[in-house]
Design a protein around this motif. Structure first.
Motif, PDB file in Angstrom:
ATOM      1  N   THR A   1       0.837  -1.185   0.000  1.00  0.00           N
ATOM      2  CA  THR A   1       0.000   0.000   0.000  1.00  0.00           C
ATOM      3  C   THR A   1       0.875   1.238   0.000  1.00  0.00           C
ATOM      4  OG1 THR A   1      -1.895   1.029   1.092  1.00  0.00           O
ATOM      5  CG2 THR A   1      -0.183   0.189   2.515  1.00  0.00           C
ATOM      6  N   ASP A   2       0.263   2.377  -0.206  1.00  0.00           N
ATOM      7  CA  ASP A   2       0.964   3.653  -0.154  1.00  0.00           C
ATOM      8  C   ASP A   2       0.751   4.281   1.221  1.00  0.00           C
ATOM      9  OD1 ASP A   2       2.004   3.859  -2.845  1.00  0.00           O
ATOM     10  OD2 ASP A   2      -0.074   4.062  -3.491  1.00  0.00           O
ATOM     11  N   GLN A   3       1.713   5.038   1.664  1.00  0.00           N
ATOM     12  CA  GLN A   3       1.664   5.598   3.016  1.00  0.00           C
ATOM     13  C   GLN A   3       0.457   6.492   3.222  1.00  0.00           C
ATOM     14  OE1 GLN A   3       5.371   6.805   4.801  1.00  0.00           O
ATOM     15  NE2 GLN A   3       4.429   8.591   5.765  1.00  0.00           N
ATOM     16  N   TYR A   4       0.024   7.169   2.171  1.00  0.00           N
ATOM     17  CA  TYR A   4      -1.066   8.125   2.410  1.00  0.00           C
ATOM     18  C   TYR A   4      -2.384   7.444   2.765  1.00  0.00           C
ATOM     19  CZ  TYR A   4      -3.210   8.129  -2.377  1.00  0.00           C
ATOM     20  OH  TYR A   4      -3.850   7.835  -3.547  1.00  0.00           O
ATOM     21  N   GLU A   5      -2.514   6.139   2.466  1.00  0.00           N
ATOM     22  CA  GLU A   5      -3.711   5.437   2.931  1.00  0.00           C
ATOM     23  C   GLU A   5      -3.777   5.464   4.466  1.00  0.00           C
ATOM     24  OE1 GLU A   5      -5.047   4.863   0.252  1.00  0.00           O
ATOM     25  OE2 GLU A   5      -3.737   3.894  -1.193  1.00  0.00           O
ATOM     26  N   LEU A   6      -2.611   5.266   5.081  1.00  0.00           N
ATOM     27  CA  LEU A   6      -2.559   5.216   6.538  1.00  0.00           C
ATOM     28  C   LEU A   6      -2.655   6.603   7.167  1.00  0.00           C
ATOM     29  CD1 LEU A   6       0.139   2.452   7.181  1.00  0.00           C
ATOM     30  CD2 LEU A   6      -2.338   2.235   6.948  1.00  0.00           C
ATOM     31  N   THR A   7      -2.073   7.588   6.508  1.00  0.00           N
ATOM     32  CA  THR A   7      -2.176   8.940   7.070  1.00  0.00           C
ATOM     33  C   THR A   7      -3.598   9.491   6.925  1.00  0.00           C
ATOM     34  OG1 THR A   7      -1.301   9.845   5.000  1.00  0.00           O
ATOM     35  CG2 THR A   7       0.266   9.467   6.783  1.00  0.00           C
ATOM     36  N   MET A   8      -4.289   9.112   5.841  1.00  0.00           N
ATOM     37  CA  MET A   8      -5.704   9.489   5.729  1.00  0.00           C
ATOM     38  C   MET A   8      -6.524   8.828   6.829  1.00  0.00           C
ATOM     39  SD  MET A   8      -6.797   9.714   1.707  1.00  0.00           S
ATOM     40  CE  MET A   8      -6.048   8.192   1.152  1.00  0.00           C
ATOM     41  N   LEU A   9      -6.237   7.549   7.071  1.00  0.00           N
ATOM     42  CA  LEU A   9      -6.941   6.848   8.141  1.00  0.00           C
ATOM     43  C   LEU A   9      -6.690   7.539   9.474  1.00  0.00           C
ATOM     44  CD1 LEU A   9      -8.461   4.435   9.406  1.00  0.00           C
ATOM     45  CD2 LEU A   9      -6.236   3.248   9.481  1.00  0.00           C
ATOM     46  N   ARG A  10      -5.442   7.878   9.720  1.00  0.00           N
ATOM     47  CA  ARG A  10      -5.097   8.540  10.994  1.00  0.00           C
ATOM     48  C   ARG A  10      -5.896   9.824  11.174  1.00  0.00           C
ATOM     49  NH1 ARG A  10       1.074  10.366  12.742  1.00  0.00           N
ATOM     50  NH2 ARG A  10       0.496  11.526  14.633  1.00  0.00           N
ATOM     51  N   ALA A  11      -5.952  10.643  10.107  1.00  0.00           N
ATOM     52  CA  ALA A  11      -6.678  11.909  10.194  1.00  0.00           C
ATOM     53  C   ALA A  11      -8.180  11.680  10.343  1.00  0.00           C
ATOM     54  CB  ALA A  11      -6.381  12.765   8.965  1.00  0.00           C
ATOM     55  N   ALA A  12      -8.706  10.663   9.637  1.00  0.00           N
ATOM     56  CA  ALA A  12     -10.142  10.384   9.727  1.00  0.00           C
ATOM     57  C   ALA A  12     -10.524   9.869  11.109  1.00  0.00           C
ATOM     58  CB  ALA A  12     -10.536   9.373   8.653  1.00  0.00           C
ATOM     59  N   LEU A  13      -9.659   9.064  11.720  1.00  0.00           N
ATOM     60  CA  LEU A  13      -9.923   8.604  13.082  1.00  0.00           C
ATOM     61  C   LEU A  13      -9.974   9.782  14.040  1.00  0.00           C
ATOM     62  CD1 LEU A  13      -7.668   5.409  13.236  1.00  0.00           C
ATOM     63  CD2 LEU A  13     -10.176   5.471  13.369  1.00  0.00           C
ATOM     64  N   LYS A  14      -9.054  10.703  13.873  1.00  0.00           N
ATOM     65  CA  LYS A  14      -9.014  11.876  14.752  1.00  0.00           C
ATOM     66  C   LYS A  14     -10.240  12.761  14.560  1.00  0.00           C
ATOM     67  CE  LYS A  14      -5.832  15.511  16.268  1.00  0.00           C
ATOM     68  NZ  LYS A  14      -5.742  14.980  17.643  1.00  0.00           N
ATOM     69  N   ALA A  15     -10.716  12.839  13.303  1.00  0.00           N
ATOM     70  CA  ALA A  15     -11.877  13.680  12.996  1.00  0.00           C
ATOM     71  C   ALA A  15     -13.198  12.990  13.290  1.00  0.00           C
ATOM     72  CB  ALA A  15     -11.827  14.094  11.528  1.00  0.00           C
ATOM     73  N   GLY A  16     -13.157  11.692  13.553  1.00  0.00           N
ATOM     74  CA  GLY A  16     -14.390  10.956  13.816  1.00  0.00           C
ATOM     75  C   GLY A  16     -15.150  10.555  12.569  1.00  0.00           C
ATOM     76  N   THR A  17     -14.485  10.566  11.404  1.00  0.00           N
ATOM     77  CA  THR A  17     -15.168  10.239  10.150  1.00  0.00           C
ATOM     78  C   THR A  17     -14.739   8.896   9.567  1.00  0.00           C
ATOM     79  OG1 THR A  17     -13.484  11.543   8.976  1.00  0.00           O
ATOM     80  CG2 THR A  17     -15.566  12.645   9.499  1.00  0.00           C
ATOM     81  N   ALA A  18     -13.826   8.202  10.209  1.00  0.00           N
ATOM     82  CA  ALA A  18     -13.310   6.944   9.651  1.00  0.00           C
ATOM     83  C   ALA A  18     -14.387   5.877   9.537  1.00  0.00           C
ATOM     84  CB  ALA A  18     -12.151   6.422  10.498  1.00  0.00           C
ATOM     85  N   GLY A  19     -15.412   5.965  10.379  1.00  0.00           N
ATOM     86  CA  GLY A  19     -16.458   4.960  10.360  1.00  0.00           C
ATOM     87  C   GLY A  19     -17.610   5.278   9.438  1.00  0.00           C
ATOM     88  N   ARG A  20     -17.541   6.391   8.742  1.00  0.00           N
ATOM     89  CA  ARG A  20     -18.643   6.787   7.876  1.00  0.00           C
ATOM     90  C   ARG A  20     -18.762   5.836   6.688  1.00  0.00           C
ATOM     91  NH1 ARG A  20     -19.503  13.055   6.306  1.00  0.00           N
ATOM     92  NH2 ARG A  20     -19.811  13.062   8.563  1.00  0.00           N
ATOM     93  N   ARG A  21     -19.953   5.351   6.405  1.00  0.00           N
ATOM     94  CA  ARG A  21     -20.183   4.437   5.298  1.00  0.00           C
ATOM     95  C   ARG A  21     -19.750   5.078   3.988  1.00  0.00           C
ATOM     96  NH1 ARG A  21     -26.021   2.847   2.815  1.00  0.00           N
ATOM     97  NH2 ARG A  21     -25.329   1.276   1.313  1.00  0.00           N
ATOM     98  N   SER A  22     -19.010   4.300   3.185  1.00  0.00           N
ATOM     99  CA  SER A  22     -18.437   4.845   1.953  1.00  0.00           C
ATOM    100  C   SER A  22     -18.499   3.813   0.834  1.00  0.00           C
ATOM    101  CB  SER A  22     -16.972   5.253   2.182  1.00  0.00           C
ATOM    102  OG  SER A  22     -16.872   6.253   3.188  1.00  0.00           O
ATOM    103  N   VAL A  23     -18.490   4.321  -0.389  1.00  0.00           N
ATOM    104  CA  VAL A  23     -18.473   3.472  -1.578  1.00  0.00           C
ATOM    105  C   VAL A  23     -17.330   3.932  -2.473  1.00  0.00           C
ATOM    106  CG1 VAL A  23     -19.749   2.655  -3.602  1.00  0.00           C
ATOM    107  CG2 VAL A  23     -20.977   3.174  -1.476  1.00  0.00           C
TER     108      VAL A  23
END
Length: 448
Positions: free
Chosen positions: A19-41
């Motif tokens: 994988t590319d690193q930005y997948e993990l940094t996006m996850l990190r930011a989304a967890l902090k923002a509370g949006t990582a669990g939002r349903r997505s397609v």
């Protein structure tokens, strides 16, 4: 964990770092923002086919399922991420428990596709889906490019079998995937034993010029090979003088000689001469195999030659000039909020330069003409028109994190042959052209 049970071609700790690193940094930011669990397609598609190609071929789907199933952050992987300070402890804790629990739909392996086709649709939380972007694209882009080249070569070859022999021209693991994709695209056999072991693809191989050069003369080399492998072996006849080699080969093996292989020279001219010589020597059933930097154009140019099989290497494993299918993985819809049951809303990037995309969770169907041939790829959001309900292309691959659509590789191979036969006849033309059928868009809401 037994990686053979997971369908992996090699013993690796997991696929999580493909994988590319930005997948993990996006996850990190989304967890902090509370949006990582939002349903997505998310959807995989290509905006255009490689220049001049008339259709694409879906390949690698089975490998994607293996990769998703083995996408695990084990202790060694987590330690690496911690030591390199790639993510914080909160994210590491989340990754330690990661298991994809969403749904994946896609075109079944071997199916053809066109610009805009939703080749794969990945649904779940943003966090679990975004991590899969690179590994999915890595597999589908490579395998689909090889399968498309293989399909064109198989079309040019007609009923004559094709041998995949490109392992020495690419990365050792890419070679295994390439052999698999070539088989889906219509090749009959491979020289790569790892591909035979892993995917049960028929394997072939006899000797190279080195074996002839090892011996004091060509006669000794041929005799040694026939003694070891039998009269139905394939003898390589262009190390020295082709005519003399053919004469010697038939003297030693007799008319039961299986085949001769030609690896250099003017293949059209040499094949005709060799066929005439074999027939005069009584070896009327001995086949002629040609190799030597073939591609679909060279194969087509030999259609009138007395050739029985083709061996293809470099051009196949490099996609015959197009080593990637240029697929992308884009967020096309996400929940309006983080609340359970929140409706999906379409989202799409807006930009110049041909990189725009169409939002919304999509379906796809192939409309047929009055003769039963494909006439359009119809892609839409919202309800599927009644006349297309039985022509839908996406099938369920993963449900609630569990793979539900594994199938034998021969099923994908047979599917591709049927799909290609269902296209307009111009699909098999090697001249440059536009996609053989157009893509039509039907808009009807988010499709949630």
């Amino acid at each position: 964990m037994n990686t053979a049970d997971l369908g992996l071609p090699v013993d690796v700790p997991s696929t999580a770092l493909f994988t590319d690193q930005y997948e993990l940094t996006m996850l990190r930011a989304a967890l902090k923002a509370g949006t990582a669990g939002r349903r997505s397609v998310f959807e995989v598609f290509t905006r255009r086919l490689p220049n001049g190609r008339r259709y694409g071929v879906v390949a690698g789907t089975g490998r994607v399922l293996d990769a998703v199933e083995n996408f695990r952050f084990d202790a060694d992987v987590l330690r690496f991420l911690r030591e390199k300070d790639i993510v914080d402890e909160e994210t590491l804790d989340w990754l330690a428990e990661y298991r994809f629990g969403g749904d994946i739909w896609g075109y079944p392996e071997g199916e053809v596709y066109f610009p805009g086709s939703p080749i794969m649709r990945v649904e779940g939380s943003f966090g679990e889906c975004v991590l899969l972007e690179t590994v999915i694209l890595s597999i589908l882009n490579h395998d689909s490019a090889i399968a498309a080249a293989a399909s064109r070569m198989a079309s040019a070859a007609g009923d004559r079998p094709l041998i995949e022999m490109g392992a020495r021209r690419t990365h050792e693991l890419a070679a295994v995937a390439a052999a698999r994709s070539a088989y889906v695209g219509g090749f009959a056999t491979t020289s790569d034993l790892a591909a035979g072991f892993r995917y049960n693809i028929p394997t072939v191989g006899t000797s190279a010029h080195a074996f002839t050069l090892l011996h004091d003369n060509e006669r000794d080399a041929f005799r040694a090979q026939v003694d070891a492998l039998g009269r139905d072996t394939t003898l390589l006849v262009d190390t020295y003088d082709v005519a003399e080699a053919v004469r010697t080969a038939v003297e030693i093996a007799g008319p039961e000689l299986g085949a001769v292989r030609i690896d250099s020279g003017d293949l059209l001219l040499v094949a005709h001469r060799v066929r005439q010589q074999l027939d005069e020597l009584g070896a009327t059933e001995t086949k002629i195999v040609v190799t030597s930097d073939l591609d679909e154009y060279a194969i087509a140019s030999l259609a009138a030659a007395p050739v029985d099989a083709y061996g293809v290497g470099t051009q196949l494993v490099t996609g015959s000039g197009h080593p990637t299918a240029s697929m992308v993985y884009k967020l096309v819809a996400r929940a309006q909020s983080g609340a359970d049951g929140a409706p999906l809303v379409p989202v799409a990037k807006k930009s110049s330069g041909g990189k725009t995309s169409i939002g919304g969770r999509k379906w796809a169907a192939r409309r047929l003409d009055g003769y039963g041939y494909a006439e359009a790829e119809v892609v839409g959001t919202g309800p599927v028109p009644e006349d297309l309900t039985d022509r839908q292309l996406l099938v369920e691959l993963v449900k609630g994190g569990a793979v539900v659509a594994r199938e034998p590789l021969d099923a994908a191979r047979d599917r591709h042959a049927a799909a290609r036969a269902n296209l307009p006849l111009s699909a098999t033309q090697l001249s440059r052209g536009e996609p053989v059928i157009p893509t039509e868009y039907v808009h009807g809401g988010s499709g949630s």
